[in-house]
Design an enzyme around this catalytic site. Sequence first.
Site, short mmCIF file in Angstrom:
data_model
loop_
_atom_site.label_atom_id
_atom_site.label_comp_id
_atom_site.label_asym_id
_atom_site.label_seq_id
_atom_site.Cartn_x
_atom_site.Cartn_y
_atom_site.Cartn_z
N TYR A 135 0.65 -1.10 -0.04
CA TYR A 135 0.12 -0.16 -0.08
C TYR A 135 0.88 1.31 -0.09
CZ TYR A 135 -4.11 -2.76 0.98
OH TYR A 135 -5.18 -3.74 1.16
N LYS A 153 5.06 -14.45 1.69
CA LYS A 153 4.75 -15.32 0.59
C LYS A 153 6.17 -15.59 0.03
CE LYS A 153 2.23 -17.29 -2.72
NZ LYS A 153 1.52 -18.32 -2.50
N ASP A 185 -1.47 -17.72 1.67
CA ASP A 185 -2.65 -18.42 1.24
C ASP A 185 -3.19 -19.53 2.15
OD1 ASP A 185 -0.35 -19.80 0.53
OD2 ASP A 185 -0.72 -20.11 -1.57
N ASP A 240 -4.51 -6.73 6.08
CA ASP A 240 -5.66 -6.10 5.69
C ASP A 240 -6.83 -7.14 5.29
OD1 ASP A 240 -7.57 -4.17 5.06
OD2 ASP A 240 -6.90 -3.93 3.09
N ASP A 249 -9.92 -8.92 7.83
CA ASP A 249 -11.50 -9.06 7.51
C ASP A 249 -11.97 -10.38 7.59
OD1 ASP A 249 -11.36 -6.21 6.64
OD2 ASP A 249 -12.89 -6.48 4.96
C1 IPM Z 1 -8.63 -0.97 6.69
C2 IPM Z 1 -9.35 -0.45 5.38
C3 IPM Z 1 -8.30 0.53 4.94
C4 IPM Z 1 -7.32 -0.12 4.57
C5 IPM Z 1 -8.88 1.15 3.42
C6 IPM Z 1 -10.28 1.85 3.67
C7 IPM Z 1 -7.69 2.13 2.95
O1 IPM Z 1 -9.57 -1.54 4.79
O2 IPM Z 1 -8.55 -0.08 7.66
O3 IPM Z 1 -8.51 -2.09 6.93
O4 IPM Z 1 -6.88 -0.81 3.73
O5 IPM Z 1 -6.10 -0.03 5.35
MG MG Z 2 -9.30 -3.40 5.50
#
Ligand code: IPM
Ligand code: MG
Length: 353
Positions: A141, A188, A220, A244, A248
Site C-alpha cells: 500500500y 509469501k 494463502d 488487511d 477482514d
Molecule cells: C482498513 C481499510 C483501509 C485499509 C482502507 C479503507 C484504505 O480497509 O483499515 O482495513 O486498507 O487499510
Molecule cells: Mg481493511
Amino acid sequence: MKANIMLLPGDGIGPEILTAAVQVLDKVASKYGHEFAYNEQLIGGIAIDKTGNPLPEETLRAGEQSDAILLASVGGPKWSDPSAPVRPEQGLLKIRGHFGLFANLRPVKTYPALAQHVPLRPDLLEGVDMLIVRELTGGLYFGERKEQGDGADSYDTMYYSVPEVERVAHVAFKAAQKRRGKLTSVDKANVLASMRLWRRTVVKVAEDYADVELDHVLVDACAMYLMTRPASFDVIVAENMFGDILSDEASVLAGSLGMLPSASLGSGTFGLYEPVHGSAPDIAGKGIANPIGQFLSAAMMLRHSLNLETEASAVEAAVDAVLDDGARTADIAVKGGATVGTAEFTQAVIAKL
Ligand code: IPM
Ligand code: MG
C-alpha cells in the site's frame, strides 16, 4: 488525568458511532475523575467536500497537538469512482504515514453469545482469541506506484527494508510474550523477494525472544487455517495488504465485522484508534449501527495512549455485560430476537459503567 483527543468522525455511520463513543468516554471521565478535551477535525469524503483534500493540513496540525486520535470511518459511494484523482481512503493512508503508525493491532475473539452468526462449526470456535499485527506504513500500500489514464499500464510495488520489518516484528514478539507465547509470521516467501526479506528478518529478530514459539505460514495457507483451525493462533504478524485481508476474514470469527477494534501505533504512546469496519453507507443515518468496534477502539486508546488500564478493562467488561444481557444491534441480532439501536446500546453500556 487530562488528555487531548482528536476526533475524526469521517463518513457514513462514522459520526453516529463516534458520538456514541464520546458519551462512553465522558462516563469514564466522570466516574474515574479524568478530563478529556476533544478536538473534532475532518478526514475522508467530508473533508474532500469541504476542502478538496481528504486530509487537510488543519487535521494534521490538530493531531500533532493531541495525545491520541479516535477515528470512525471514511468513504462512500459518492467518492468511490475508481478514476477519481482524490479519494477518501487516501486520507486514512496518509494520516497513518504522517504519524509513523507502523503497527496496527487488531484483536479478534469469538463471543459465545454470537456463535449463531459464525458460519463455522461451533467446536472450531472454542478458545479463538488472536491478535493480528498488521504492518501499516510499508508494503504494497505504500510502495512506488504508477497510475495513468485509459489504456496505459499501471503497477504497485511491495517494498520492505530490514528496519521496517524489524520494528513491527518487535511489536509482535512483545505482544506474544504478554499473551500465550506464540507468533505466526505470515508471508509469501515462496514467490516474493520482499517477503523472503520479511522472513529472514523475523527469524533474526526471534533471537531476542527465546520464550516465543515462532512459525512461518504462507498467506494463502493462513487464509485457510483461519477457517480450519482458528483457535491455534495467538499473535499473527503480516505485511500491510495481507494483514488487511486476513483481518477482514478473521472478523467472521467474532460474529460481525462491527465487533472489531484496532490500534495503530508508532514508537511512542501516541496512537490512532478506529474500528476495522468501514463507513457502511447503506445504514448511515438510521441509528442502527453497531458501535462495539468503536467502543473497543476507545478502550484500546485508554490502555495504550493514556495508560488507563482499569478504565479500558471497564469499558470492555461493560460491552460484554450488555451483550450477555441480550442487547443486539441489527447486524448481530437473531431472527425474531429483540434488537436495539445505536443509542440504546450506548445507554446500556453507560449504565453498566
Ligand atoms: C482498513 C481499510 C483501509 C485499509 C482502507 C479503507 C484504505 O480497509 O483499515 O482495513 O486498507 O487499510
Ligand atoms: Mg481493511
